[in-house]
Design a protein around this motif. Sequence first.
Motif, PDB file in Angstrom:
ATOM      1  N   TYR A 222       0.850  -1.168   0.000  1.00 42.08           N
ATOM      2  CA  TYR A 222       0.000   0.000   0.000  1.00 42.08           C
ATOM      3  C   TYR A 222       0.900   1.235   0.000  1.00 42.08           C
ATOM      4  O   TYR A 222       1.901   1.282   0.706  1.00 42.08           O
TER       5      TYR A 222
ATOM      6  N   ILE B 114      -3.465   3.937  -0.987  1.00 41.00           N
ATOM      7  CA  ILE B 114      -3.933   3.243  -2.171  1.00 41.00           C
ATOM      8  C   ILE B 114      -3.238   1.898  -2.249  1.00 41.00           C
ATOM      9  O   ILE B 114      -2.034   1.790  -1.990  1.00 41.00           O
ATOM     10  N   ARG B 115      -3.985   0.868  -2.588  1.00 40.97           N
ATOM     11  CA  ARG B 115      -3.396  -0.441  -2.788  1.00 40.97           C
ATOM     12  C   ARG B 115      -2.754  -0.488  -4.165  1.00 40.97           C
ATOM     13  O   ARG B 115      -3.412  -0.201  -5.169  1.00 40.97           O
TER      14      ARG B 115
ATOM     15  N   GLY C  77      -4.522  -3.149  -7.925  1.00 43.16           N
ATOM     16  CA  GLY C  77      -5.961  -2.950  -7.930  1.00 43.16           C
ATOM     17  C   GLY C  77      -6.400  -1.507  -7.791  1.00 43.16           C
ATOM     18  O   GLY C  77      -7.417  -1.115  -8.366  1.00 43.16           O
TER      19      GLY C  77
ATOM     20  N   SER D 149      -7.473   0.274  -5.075  1.00 38.18           N
ATOM     21  CA  SER D 149      -8.475   0.676  -4.102  1.00 38.18           C
ATOM     22  C   SER D 149      -7.892   1.713  -3.142  1.00 38.18           C
ATOM     23  O   SER D 149      -6.705   1.669  -2.815  1.00 38.18           O
ATOM     24  N   THR D 150      -8.721   2.641  -2.685  1.00 36.59           N
ATOM     25  CA  THR D 150      -8.266   3.751  -1.858  1.00 36.59           C
ATOM     26  C   THR D 150      -9.034   3.837  -0.550  1.00 36.59           C
ATOM     27  O   THR D 150     -10.157   3.336  -0.426  1.00 36.59           O
ATOM     28  N   TYR D 151      -8.419   4.494   0.415  1.00 32.12           N
ATOM     29  CA  TYR D 151      -9.012   4.742   1.721  1.00 32.12           C
ATOM     30  C   TYR D 151      -8.564   6.111   2.175  1.00 32.12           C
ATOM     31  O   TYR D 151      -7.388   6.458   2.056  1.00 32.12           O
TER      32      TYR D 151
ATOM     33  N   THR E 270      -7.723  13.191  -3.443  1.00 34.66           N
ATOM     34  CA  THR E 270      -7.799  11.928  -4.154  1.00 34.66           C
ATOM     35  C   THR E 270      -6.395  11.376  -4.377  1.00 34.66           C
ATOM     36  O   THR E 270      -5.463  12.129  -4.651  1.00 34.66           O
TER      37      THR E 270
ATOM     38  N   SER F  75      -4.088   8.602  -6.540  1.00 32.74           N
ATOM     39  CA  SER F  75      -4.032   7.792  -7.746  1.00 32.74           C
ATOM     40  C   SER F  75      -2.612   7.288  -7.953  1.00 32.74           C
ATOM     41  O   SER F  75      -1.688   7.695  -7.238  1.00 32.74           O
TER      42      SER F  75
END
Length: 120
Positions: free
Chosen positions: A33, A51-52, A55, A57-59, A69, A71
């Motif tokens: 991550y 962010i992973r 894949g 995916s974000t938190y 955000t 990215s």
Amino acid sequence: QVQLVESGGGLVQAGGSLRLSCTASGRTFSNFYMGWFRQAPGKEREFVGNIRWSGGSTYYADSVKGRFTISRDNAKNTVYLQMNSLKPEDTAVYYCAADRLGRRKESEYWGQGTEVTVSS
């Protein structure tokens, strides 16, 4: 073994935007991550989001949700933190981090930090 280099900090007016970049080098990034933390003057380091790598995916922390955000660009081994609607409370040194578990209070690897100042 993982090295992180950050850039993009600076001085902006409240309501403006900044984009931070973090370029990573090392081994086996697919199971990592990539996270962002910040530390304001006189305060403890705070988790911003992550962010992973595999894949995407974000938190996000509640304090930045809807404004920031995260990215990534896998080909460039780079993660970005897009910061919009900046507030003076966002003023801090921002740190890029890498962690295999995606922990939100600590991390295995750290960048050098980049300073963000938001004026009112």
